[in-house]
Design a protein around this motif. Structure first.
Motif, PDB file in Angstrom:
ATOM      1  N   ILE A   1       0.862  -1.284  -0.095  1.00  0.00           N
ATOM      2  CA  ILE A   1       0.025   0.024  -0.042  1.00  0.00           C
ATOM      3  C   ILE A   1       0.821   1.129  -0.023  1.00  0.00           C
ATOM      4  O   ILE A   1       1.679   1.537   0.876  1.00  0.00           O
ATOM      5  CB  ILE A   1      -0.906   0.087   1.324  1.00  0.00           C
ATOM      6  CG1 ILE A   1      -1.952  -1.291   1.081  1.00  0.00           C
ATOM      7  CG2 ILE A   1      -1.718   1.351   1.294  1.00  0.00           C
ATOM      8  CD1 ILE A   1      -2.658  -1.332   2.484  1.00  0.00           C
ATOM      9  N   ARG A   2       0.657   1.980  -1.038  1.00  0.00           N
ATOM     10  CA  ARG A   2       1.464   3.237  -0.932  1.00  0.00           C
ATOM     11  C   ARG A   2       1.070   4.128   0.193  1.00  0.00           C
ATOM     12  O   ARG A   2       0.182   4.141   0.892  1.00  0.00           O
ATOM     13  CB  ARG A   2       0.984   4.064  -2.308  1.00  0.00           C
ATOM     14  CG  ARG A   2       1.557   3.551  -3.703  1.00  0.00           C
ATOM     15  CD  ARG A   2       1.188   4.674  -4.898  1.00  0.00           C
ATOM     16  NE  ARG A   2       1.952   4.195  -5.972  1.00  0.00           N
ATOM     17  CZ  ARG A   2       3.018   4.640  -6.422  1.00  0.00           C
ATOM     18  NH1 ARG A   2       3.413   5.572  -5.700  1.00  0.00           N
ATOM     19  NH2 ARG A   2       3.502   4.302  -7.732  1.00  0.00           N
ATOM     20  N   GLY A   3       2.165   4.874   0.408  1.00  0.00           N
ATOM     21  CA  GLY A   3       2.388   5.745   1.616  1.00  0.00           C
ATOM     22  C   GLY A   3       2.043   5.177   2.926  1.00  0.00           C
ATOM     23  O   GLY A   3       1.550   5.677   3.874  1.00  0.00           O
ATOM     24  N   THR A   4       2.793   4.036   2.910  1.00  0.00           N
ATOM     25  CA  THR A   4       2.788   3.204   4.431  1.00  0.00           C
ATOM     26  C   THR A   4       4.147   2.673   4.571  1.00  0.00           C
ATOM     27  O   THR A   4       5.002   2.361   3.561  1.00  0.00           O
ATOM     28  CB  THR A   4       1.657   1.966   4.418  1.00  0.00           C
ATOM     29  OG1 THR A   4       2.023   1.100   3.162  1.00  0.00           O
ATOM     30  CG2 THR A   4       0.435   2.418   4.195  1.00  0.00           C
ATOM     31  N   VAL A   5       4.565   2.492   5.695  1.00  0.00           N
ATOM     32  CA  VAL A   5       5.502   1.864   6.283  1.00  0.00           C
ATOM     33  C   VAL A   5       5.272   0.666   7.026  1.00  0.00           C
ATOM     34  O   VAL A   5       4.556   0.693   7.901  1.00  0.00           O
ATOM     35  CB  VAL A   5       6.610   2.909   7.146  1.00  0.00           C
ATOM     36  CG1 VAL A   5       7.836   2.118   7.598  1.00  0.00           C
ATOM     37  CG2 VAL A   5       6.651   4.016   6.174  1.00  0.00           C
TER      38      VAL A   5
END
Length: 593
Positions: free
Chosen positions: A194-198
């Motif tokens: 998922i983009r924008g996640t760590v």
């Protein structure tokens, strides 16, 4: 419109036996789109989820985190609109006496490093319930970072907090995706793309193409390596070409997925037209309310992102360089609704965003392919491809002025003077002076030294002088008696006593004494902070002078307010140390006698 549940009684009124998500916030509960927690909770509500709010819980009492019961899907944790350490301490590391995001403006309602503390209590309250962290504190500390308050490099806040996932950036798209998958029974630890996640992992075996950053252990004591690592992170903040970055700490990896794409204009409209109450929860009324709301309550947000790329600003790391804006129709609808709010007297306090007069991507390339990785839009001078066009903003401001019941529309969130000059059409400049200023325009040249401005990523001082001359000319033509109030930063990397004296001489010639001076504050996620810690410009590798000594920092600050009696001793000492004794005496050019 009503507030989301803050206790079991509120849940019972809605017929709820359980919340799907419970949001823990370091800020008091204000249901306004300027509060990130309010936005995320309303976005989830619009998706059909039941969301409860626990604002500023007693972090020493685990039971305070059980007041709404066990969430069905996850806890969401944010330190609030400001990093908790910035919120608590001045640049001199002294405790602040107030907190504008707390009841009555009083401090003490949230802990230091709130994200870490809250996550620990959520884990203790209900074992096995996932915790997702987000907001500015989590976003800017998502990988190893220099921490000014401990004066050392800290690990990713995801690892330090032991949270299950970190959302960085603005978060609306990510939370919708995550919530939808969780609702279908997909475990959080399976959501690795998922983009924008760590996320954290003990193995990179299943991670697609990625770039390995130096480990936490390697960079915490190696400033050159830290600077190189920061440069890689800085170069991967655009969603069009950002890579997966992985960083090891101990036996764990923090894996940062590429940034999420900004909201489209339609998505932006929908998010800001959700049913916000636009008030602080009534529980705070007896304590005097929430001070931060007073100025923001009657303001309008119309853009996000900033292609200005000032070195001391974290917007590149958080919102990104691609500017997106709401439709003018949406902003006008919100303005019309302001008339129904308690206390509205006809004045819109601001129409803006990170930079008020940015509307949309800086050029056609940015719109289609993202920001240029090897150049800036405005520095060292405006790019030849820059679309310096204020026409949409002018149209919006005119429409707002024409609304019945609107007396005045102010612009207070800041404008870029170099961008205004780049626009060949003076319509906005003239209308800003005629309609949207109340006696003075606050502007941020930040310094006058070419060396310092270069490190700041700000235009050369002569650009500010050109803007000032044009501002004076336009106001004279309009028969307006209006002034410029410039903001300056002392002790920014690259500024020594020589540069501070240069700025003081400029203030002398202007016959201006700043009421307040901002000493450079090294906060996570900025180029300037990386320079401060390493003494190296991460993008060029050049060595940078850094004022670390408390006395020198005090002298630089005093030079900017050399007319104040309490600063005379420090100013004399600074001038002698800088070899500028010629500025001590009674001559016309002297700063002090």
């Amino acid at each position: 419109m009503s507030f989301l549940p803050v206790n079991k009684q509120d849940m019972e009124k809605r017929g709820w036996d359980q919340c799907d998500f419970i949001l823990i916030s370091g800020d008091a509960y204000v249901d306004h789109p300027s509060w990130g927690g309010a936005v995320i909770s309303r976005v989830l509500e619009a998706e059909g989820f039941r969301v409860g709010i626990i604002a500023q819980p007693d972090w020493k009492n685990t039971d305070a985190f059980r007041c709404l019961g066990e969430p069905r899907l996850a806890f969401l944790v944010t330190a609030g609109n400001i990093d908790s350490m910035v919120n608590h301490y001045s640049v001199g590391k002294k405790p602040r006496r107030d907190d504008l995001y707390s009841p009555g403006g009083k401090s003490g309602y949230r802990p230091d490093r709130a994200t870490i503390v809250y996550t620990g209590q959520c884990k203790a309250a209900y074992k096995g319930i996932p915790v997702i962290i987000g907001g500015i504190e989590a976003s800017l500390r998502r990988l190893s970072h220099y921490d000014y308050w401990s004066d050392k490099v800290r690990r990713s806040i995801l690892l330090d907090s032991k949270a299950d996932m970190l959302i960085y950036g603005m978060g609306e798209k990510q939370i919708r995706t995550i919530a939808g998958l969780m609702n279908k029974g997909v475990p959080l630890n399976n959501m690795t793309n998922i983009r924008g996640t760590v996320f954290r992992t003990s193995s990179l075996e299943k991670i697609k193409e990625h770039e390995v950053l130096p480990s936490y252990e390697d960079i915490k004591d190696n400033k050159k390596l830290y600077a190189r690592s920061f440069a890689v992170q800085y170069g991967n903040t655009d969603p069009h070409y950002g890579k997966i970055l992985v960083e090891k700490a101990g036996n764990q990896w923090a894996v940062q997925n590429p940034p999420e794409f900004p909201l489209s204009s339609d998505e932006f409209d929908r998010v800001y037209e959700l049913p916000y109450v636009k008030e602080a929860h009534p529980v705070y009324e007896k304590e005097g309310g929430i001070p931060a709301l007073k100025e923001i309550k009657f303001s309008l947000i119309h853009n996000r992102g900033c292609f200005g790329s000032c070195s001391f600003c974290a917007l590149t790391f958080h919102q990104g360089r691609i500017v997106t804006d709401r439709s003018n129709d949406s902003v006008v609808r919100e303005a019309e609704n302001l008339r129904n709010l308690k206390g509205f007297k006809g004045n819109i306090h601001d129409v803006g965003g990170p930079t008020a007069d940015f509307t949309g991507p800086s050029c056609k390339r940015q719109e289609k392919s993202g920001s240029c990785p090897d150049r800036q839009c405005l520095y060292p001078k405006p790019c030849r491809n820059l679309n310096a066009d204020h026409s949409s903003y002018v149209d919006l401001l005119r429409r707002l002025r024409d609304i019945d019941g609107i007396k005045k529309v102010f612009i207070r969130s800041g404008v870029r003077f170099d961008y205004i000059l780049a626009d060949k059409d003076d319509t906005f400049f003239r209308e800003m002076c005629r309609h949207h200023i109340s006696g003075q325009l606050k502007i941020a040249p930040e310094h006058v030294s070419s060396r310092v401005l270069k490190l700041m990523g700000k235009p050369d001082h002569r650009v500010f002088e050109e803007f000032t001359a044009k501002y004076i000319k336009i106001n004279k033509e309009l028969n307006k008696d209006q002034y410029i109030i410039p903001y300056f930063i002392s002790s920014h990397p690259g500024s020594g006593l020589k540069e501070a004296v240069e700025l003081a001489e400029y203030l002398r010639d202007m016959k201006f004494t700043p009421d307040q001076v901002q000493d450079f504050y090294p906060t996570p996620g900025t180029l300037s902070t990386a320079m401060y810690f390493t003494g190296i410009h991460p993008l060029t590798g050049e060595k940078v002078y850094v004022a670390r000594d408390s006395e020198e920092k005090a002298m630089q600050r005093a030079l900017l307010q050399f007319r104040k009696k309490e600063n005379l001793t420090l100013v004399r000492k600074a001038l002698r140390k800088a070899g500028r004794g010629d500025l001590i005496g009674r001559g016309p050019k002297c700063l002090v006698n």
